[in-house]
Write an enzyme that holds these catalytic residues in place. Structure first.
Site, PDB file in Angstrom:
ATOM      1  N   ASN A  33       0.799  -1.219   0.000  1.00 58.13           N
ATOM      2  CA  ASN A  33       0.000   0.000   0.000  1.00 58.13           C
ATOM      3  C   ASN A  33       0.831   1.268   0.000  1.00 58.13           C
ATOM      4  O   ASN A  33       0.305   2.354   0.239  1.00 58.13           O
ATOM      5  CB  ASN A  33      -0.941   0.000   1.210  1.00 58.13           C
ATOM      6  CG  ASN A  33      -1.809  -1.247   1.260  1.00 58.13           C
ATOM      7  OD1 ASN A  33      -1.662  -2.073   2.157  1.00 58.13           O
ATOM      8  ND2 ASN A  33      -2.693  -1.411   0.283  1.00 58.13           N
ATOM      9  N   ILE A  77       1.044   6.896   0.179  1.00 58.36           N
ATOM     10  CA  ILE A  77       0.329   5.940   1.024  1.00 58.36           C
ATOM     11  C   ILE A  77      -1.110   5.829   0.540  1.00 58.36           C
ATOM     12  O   ILE A  77      -1.794   6.838   0.336  1.00 58.36           O
ATOM     13  CB  ILE A  77       0.343   6.382   2.495  1.00 58.36           C
ATOM     14  CG1 ILE A  77       1.782   6.519   3.002  1.00 58.36           C
ATOM     15  CG2 ILE A  77      -0.413   5.390   3.366  1.00 58.36           C
ATOM     16  CD1 ILE A  77       1.878   7.103   4.397  1.00 58.36           C
ATOM     17  N   CYS A  78      -1.566   4.582   0.384  1.00 59.74           N
ATOM     18  CA  CYS A  78      -2.955   4.330   0.016  1.00 59.74           C
ATOM     19  C   CYS A  78      -3.652   3.647   1.181  1.00 59.74           C
ATOM     20  O   CYS A  78      -3.399   2.474   1.477  1.00 59.74           O
ATOM     21  CB  CYS A  78      -3.024   3.445  -1.237  1.00 59.74           C
ATOM     22  SG  CYS A  78      -4.714   3.032  -1.733  1.00 59.74           S
ATOM     23  N   VAL A  79      -4.499   4.415   1.878  1.00 55.06           N
ATOM     24  CA  VAL A  79      -5.284   3.866   2.975  1.00 55.06           C
ATOM     25  C   VAL A  79      -6.611   4.605   2.984  1.00 55.06           C
ATOM     26  O   VAL A  79      -6.670   5.820   2.740  1.00 55.06           O
ATOM     27  CB  VAL A  79      -4.532   3.998   4.309  1.00 55.06           C
ATOM     28  CG1 VAL A  79      -4.290   5.461   4.659  1.00 55.06           C
ATOM     29  CG2 VAL A  79      -5.265   3.299   5.438  1.00 55.06           C
TER      30      VAL A  79
END
Length: 254
Positions: free
Chosen positions: A86, A93-95
């Site tokens: 992620n 950042i991918c959240v």
């Protein structure tokens, strides 16, 4: 990029309050680095959680706040290179917390904790790093080996707590011994008195026994002790003799 001057006063006050709280009571494994001149760029050092490929590594990340924060979420970046599904090769950042699940009530503490939890439980289904996501789904051991390699090369190393603890204990022991030595040197009278008292108590029974035995030995071994005891008898003898002589005289008169 926004600066403190572009943020509303109420947002600046709220950020200052949050940053102070994070500094005084930091979350576990997270250390926030504050730039007082620009609250819109917040850095943090995140310790790799134990039991993960990121263990024994410290990763620098950054949160960038826009001018309409907190209505819009901050953007998260990892400055330290990391192999994670992620997190892209550029550090993005991918959240969901920083995207569709964002809520203006989320504080900085919540965001930082979510990012650290991402190191514990990645989501390969929404991977920014496709290689890492695919490797995690197909062969965890290969993924973990690759992530550990990145950690050993790029991540900062935490200070050894065990070594510093051992040094502190040793230093404490040396200080205690030195303090005891100084105390004995500066106040010799107290230990001396104590030793003298202890010796007196220890030797008391023996000396009493000797004192009790000494008169007996003296009485048996010498003849001078006997006349003292017979003194009263010798003084009585002349009295008895006088009485006898007086009786004899009276008998003669008769």
């Amino acid at each position: 990029m926004a600066t403190n001057e572009n943020l509303p006063p109420n947002v600046i006050r709220q950020l200052a309050k949050e940053l102070k709280n994070l500094d005084q009571s930091p979350p576990e494994g997270i250390r926030v680095i504050v730039n007082d001149d620009d609250f819109t760029s917040i850095s943090a050092d995140i310790e790799g959680p134990g039991g993960t490929p990121y263990e024994n590594g410290i990763f620098r990340m950054k949160l960038v706040l826009s001018c309409d924060f907190p209505q819009s979420p901050p953007k998260g970046f990892f400055v330290t290179k990391i192999f994670h599904p992620n997190i892209s090769s550029r550090g993005e950042i991918c959240v969901n917390t920083l995207k569709k699940d964002w809520n203006p009530t989320h504080g900085l503490r919540h965001v930082l904790l979510v990012v650290r939890c991402l190191l514990i439980e990645p989501f390969p289904e929404s991977a920014l790093n496709e290689q890492a996501g695919k490797m995690l789904l197909e062969n965890y051991e290969d993924y973990a080996r690759h992530a550990r390699l990145y950690t050993s090369i790029h991540a900062l190393k935490p200070k050894s707590k065990s070594k510093s603890g051992t040094i502190s204990e040793s230093t404490t022991a040396v200080n205690v011994d030195q303090s005891s030595k100084n105390l004995c040197e500066t106040e010799p009278s107290a230990p001396t008195a104590l030793c003298a008292t202890t010796a007196a108590v220890t030797n008391a029974p023996a000396s009493n026994t000797q004192d009790q035995n000494a008169p007996a030995e003296h009485a048996v071994g010498t003849s001078t002790a006997l006349p003292k005891k017979e003194g009263p008898v010798s003084t009585k003898a002349p009295v008895d003799k006088k009485k006898v002589d007086a009786r004899k005289k009276s008998l003669k008169r008769l």
